[in-house]
Scaffold this active site. Structure first.
Site, mmCIF file in Angstrom:
data_model
loop_
_atom_site.group_PDB
_atom_site.id
_atom_site.type_symbol
_atom_site.label_atom_id
_atom_site.label_comp_id
_atom_site.label_asym_id
_atom_site.label_seq_id
_atom_site.Cartn_x
_atom_site.Cartn_y
_atom_site.Cartn_z
ATOM 1 N N LYS A 216 68.728 32.883 46.078
ATOM 2 C CA LYS A 216 67.542 32.945 46.938
ATOM 3 C C LYS A 216 67.779 32.098 48.186
ATOM 4 O O LYS A 216 68.113 30.909 48.089
ATOM 5 C CB LYS A 216 66.343 32.376 46.168
HETATM 6 O O1 G3P Z 1 58.630 32.559 43.656
HETATM 7 C C1 G3P Z 1 58.016 32.802 44.873
HETATM 8 C C2 G3P Z 1 56.539 33.099 44.788
HETATM 9 O O2 G3P Z 1 56.301 34.074 43.803
HETATM 10 C C3 G3P Z 1 55.657 31.881 44.700
HETATM 11 O O3 G3P Z 1 54.335 32.209 44.387
HETATM 12 O O4 G3P Z 1 52.087 31.500 43.641
HETATM 13 O O5 G3P Z 1 53.659 29.784 44.596
HETATM 14 O O6 G3P Z 1 52.613 31.493 46.058
HETATM 15 P P1 G3P Z 1 53.115 31.176 44.689
#
Ligand code: G3P
Length: 216
Positions: free
Chosen positions: A83
């Site tokens: 990533k």
């Molecule tokens: O892994 C990246 C993403 O899915 C993070 O989600 O909930 O932290 O905005 P969030």
């Protein structure tokens, strides 16, 4: 559409894998910090549990730093996807990793134009963060729709991975738009399974089953 789980918690990953619907895993530095384990150790264990793509994120933000970390992450297992944040040097790193045959997931994408650049750099996946766009008053799923449209227009091979998923509605919209992947927290995966009419129907079947006469 493939279903990934968005967590670094191996207990949650085993639980989701047991459902038989799990295609892969995404992690990020916040999720790894939350489980309090070294990055390499946790990614290695996840790669043993799930044979599909497992995203692990670089922590550096310079070209040299990201590239060095990416090459180390890629050695963990054949199913590692590196990533990389959607910044100027990140795009340069994606280009190099792609030419080396290393899969990449370009993260922190918030616009269709950013997604176009990631695709041109050769990213395997692009991760638009829909929940975080919603949080600041934008329609996160509109960005996904535009990315899908642009990628179809120009036959980009980069897969659209809907991230920052917060609800079953996000998942339904992703399916209808033809997104390639949604990465979903376990809590939302559980919400996908549940329907109140299923619970009511099952309770009635159980109650009625008790009235069935036993064979003599
Ligand atoms: O892994 C990246 C993403 O899915 C993070 O989600 O909930 O932290 O905005 P969030």
């Amino acid at each position: 559409m493939q279903i990934f789980i968005d967590t670094a918690d191996v207990r949650e990953i085993r639980e989701a894998a047991a459902l038989g619907v799990l295609d892969g895993v995404t992690t990020n530095p916040t999720l790894v910090a939350a489980v309090g384990r070294p990055m390499r150790e946790v990614l290695s264990e996840i790669c043993e549990i799930v044979p599909g793509p497992v995203s692990g994120e670089v922590l550096a933000t310079t070209y040299e730093g990201m590239l060095a970390e990416a090459l180390e992450l890629a050695k963990i297992a054949p199913n590692i996807v590196v990533k990389i944040p959607l910044i100027r040097d990140g795009l340069r790193v994606v280009k190099v990793l792609t030419s080396e045959g290393i899969k990449t997931n370009v993260t922190l994408c918030f616009s269709p134009i950013q997604a176009m650049l990631a695709a041109k750099a050769g990213a395997t996946y692009i991760s638009p963060f829909v929940g975080r766009l919603d949080d600041v008053g934008h329609e996160g799923m509109d960005v996904v729709a535009q990315i899908v449209e642009i990628y179809n227009n120009y036959a980009f091979e980069t897969q659209v991975l809907v991230a920052s998923v917060r609800s079953p509605t996000h998942v339904l919209q992703a399916l209808r738009m033809g997104a390639d992947v949604a990465t979903i927290p376990l809590k939302v995966i559980d919400q996908l399974i549940k329907h109140p009419l299923t619970d009511v129907g099952l309770a009635r079947f159980i109650a009625d089953a008790a009235k069935i006469p036993k064979a003599t």
